[in-house]
Design a protein around this motif. Structure first.
Motif, mmCIF file in Angstrom:
data_model
loop_
_atom_site.group_PDB
_atom_site.id
_atom_site.type_symbol
_atom_site.label_atom_id
_atom_site.label_comp_id
_atom_site.label_asym_id
_atom_site.label_seq_id
_atom_site.Cartn_x
_atom_site.Cartn_y
_atom_site.Cartn_z
ATOM 1 N N ALA A 148 0.832 -1.203 0.000
ATOM 2 C CA ALA A 148 0.000 0.000 0.000
ATOM 3 C C ALA A 148 0.867 1.254 0.000
ATOM 4 C CB ALA A 148 -0.932 -0.006 1.210
ATOM 5 N N GLU A 149 1.925 1.243 0.784
ATOM 6 C CA GLU A 149 2.840 2.384 0.823
ATOM 7 C C GLU A 149 3.565 2.543 -0.507
ATOM 8 O OE1 GLU A 149 6.613 3.928 3.569
ATOM 9 O OE2 GLU A 149 5.445 2.147 4.126
ATOM 10 N N ALA A 150 3.984 1.414 -1.088
ATOM 11 C CA ALA A 150 4.643 1.474 -2.391
ATOM 12 C C ALA A 150 3.696 2.029 -3.449
ATOM 13 C CB ALA A 150 5.132 0.086 -2.793
ATOM 14 N N ALA A 151 2.443 1.618 -3.408
ATOM 15 C CA ALA A 151 1.472 2.137 -4.376
ATOM 16 C C ALA A 151 1.248 3.631 -4.189
ATOM 17 C CB ALA A 151 0.149 1.383 -4.225
ATOM 18 N N SER A 152 1.288 4.106 -2.954
ATOM 19 C CA SER A 152 1.095 5.530 -2.692
ATOM 20 C C SER A 152 2.209 6.364 -3.331
ATOM 21 C CB SER A 152 1.034 5.778 -1.185
ATOM 22 O OG SER A 152 0.949 7.159 -0.909
ATOM 23 N N TYR A 153 3.458 5.963 -3.104
ATOM 24 C CA TYR A 153 4.580 6.695 -3.698
ATOM 25 C C TYR A 153 4.560 6.584 -5.226
ATOM 26 C CZ TYR A 153 6.692 7.208 0.934
ATOM 27 O OH TYR A 153 6.942 7.538 2.235
#
Length: 479
Positions: A169-174
């Motif tokens: 989820a964090e990777a998708a945000s960035y």
């Protein structure tokens, strides 16, 4: 050569001036502060030239002394910059060579020597990654987010670190922020799509795929296959709760990649539930013409529950006729003939397949069924025994009759996105996990060995080998 000519010209002019002054002597008189004097013109000219030279030397010395601090500072900055670039070079080489600790030390030295915050932070982040210090690298990348010049590279580094940690989820945000910010960076599409697939967020992955297709970040054929897998996985999620939403998704998936059997089977099942049998049959025939698959034949056979065995066999024969040269079509004809108890028709198609190399377990199972119909129990047993040792094949002929053809887990669907989307290759998780069902051959029953009957209170019996004639045995004392 030019310097030599200029020197010669200067000597000639000096000689000419000396001759001129010698031939034209004169005197110079002066009065200064009450003092009077007189001297030859040549001497006065020499004193004037020497005085002018000394004046220029004095001015030059004053200029040197005046500008010395600035030049010293410039020299120091130049030396500092050279040392910083040397440290930068060493850090890059060490990071590329995998020497993490050396890279970190050199990166810190370059950061102290160079007044380039963005470059120093990037180098420090790369060095920390090479040393395996992901939290340190993440801290440097987060500091780079404040600079517009380094924001994109910081988002890429943070997305990669988050993906390695499993924080999808964090990777998708960035990656999403970078994808919206830059239309020219190629990595943003792959990073965002991979993170969304890793999360199982099929809807978001479909939107990203459409945008990547518009930006020409992915070939059209790969985009269509990936879309088929994503739509199928999404339709399966809402099949039970929202069948009216799942049906058009499955049809779109089948239209995107007609050879993708899971999409066609799902679409046929949903269409049959809505009493659209003709449309479902058209999809199955189109898919069989593109890429025959055993699950398609099973879906067609189960399409109409009211069909008789004869009608069902006729539909399967018509399906096989669309690709008569394909191996699956021939096997389908064999199965239809066996279901209709037409042993001669089954043998006419099966024998050539058995003679083509080493028969697989599937062919051996069909041969056993044929032998059983011909009342040849000995041949049936031989074929069943051979089937247990024959090589298997990932054909999904082992599908449980009570279950679904493609009972994939979420992880299986994630892998299918790339296996079929990028390579056009169907994965068979049940076959890969050795989950081959024995129901492919109902008659293949392995009998258990009879268990010994033991009476209550009876001691176990052991085999007592007879003594050889020349064996004297054991003396009583030794015993």
């Amino acid at each position: 050569m030019i310097r030599l000519i200029l020197v010669v010209i200067a000597i000639i002019l000096a000689s000419a001036l000396s001759v001129f002054l010698t031939l034209n002597p004169g005197s110079v008189s002066f009065e200064f502060l009450g003092m009077e004097g007189q001297m030859p013109f040549a001497l006065a000219m020499a004193i004037l030239l020497v005085g002018t030279f000394l004046l220029f030397v004095a001015i030059w010395a004053i200029f040197i002394l005046w500008t010395a601090p600035d030049k010293f500072r410039q020299f120091s900055r130049r030396r500092r910059k050279e040392k910083g670039f040397d440290a930068l070079e060493n850090a890059l080489i060490a990071a590329a060579a995998g020497e993490g600790e050396v890279a970190v030390r050199q990166a810190a030295r370059a950061d102290a020597l160079l007044d380039r915050p963005a470059l120093s932070r990037l180098l420090a982040a790369r060095a920390a990654e090479a040393a395996g210090n992901l939290p340190g690298a993440e801290a440097h990348y987060e500091a780079m987010l404040e600079d517009p010049k380094s924001k994109l590279v910081a988002q890429r580094g943070l997305a990669q670190i988050a993906q390695e940690r499993g924080a999808h989820a964090e990777a998708a945000s960035y990656a999403k922020a970078a994808f919206d910010q830059s239309r020219s960076a190629n990595w943003t599409f792959d990073a965002l799509f991979d993170a969304q697939v890793a999360q199982g967020d099929w809807s978001a992955a479909l939107e990203t795929l459409s945008e990547g297709e518009k930006r020409r970040r992915i070939p059209l054929d790969r985009a269509r296959r990936r879309r088929a897998v994503l739509l199928t996985a999404r339709a399966l999620e809402c099949e039970t709760a929202e069948p009216e939403t799942a049906r058009p998704m499955a049809e779109r998936a089948a239209a995107s990649a007609p050879g993708f059997a899971p999409a066609v089977v799902l679409a046929a099942r949903l269409l049959a539930a809505g009493r659209k049998h003709k449309r479902a049959e058209e999809l199955i025939k189109t898919a069989w013409a593109a890429e025959p698959h055993p699950a398609l034949a099973r879906a067609l056979g189960d399409l109409r529950k009211s069909d008789t065995k004869a009608k069902r066999a006729e539909r399967l024969r018509m399906l096989a006729a669309t690709r008569p040269e394909h191996r699956e079509s021939k096997l389908l004809l064999v199965e239809a003939a066996l279901d209709a108890a037409q042993a001669d028709a089954a043998r006419a198609v099966l024998d050539p397949l058995l003679n083509m190399g080493t028969p697989t377990a599937r062919l051996c199972a069909l041969a056993a069924r044929l032998a059983r119909q011909e009342d040849d129990d000995a041949a049936a047993r031989r074929w069943m025994t051979r089937a247990s040792h024959a090589p298997g094949e990932a054909d999904w002929s082992d599908i449980d009759g009570e279950g679904r053809a493609f009972s994939y887990s979420p992880d299986d669907w994630k892998r299918m996105v790339y296996a079929y989307g990028d390579e056009g290759r169907m994965t068979h998780p049940r076959y890969e996990r050795f989950e081959i069902a024995a129901g492919a051959v109902p008659e293949n029953a392995l009998l258990e060995a009879p268990k010994p009957v033991k009476k209550a209170g009876q001691a176990p019996e052991f085999y007592d080998a007879p003594r050889p004639p020349d064996d004297p045995g054991i003396d009583e004392d030794d015993a």
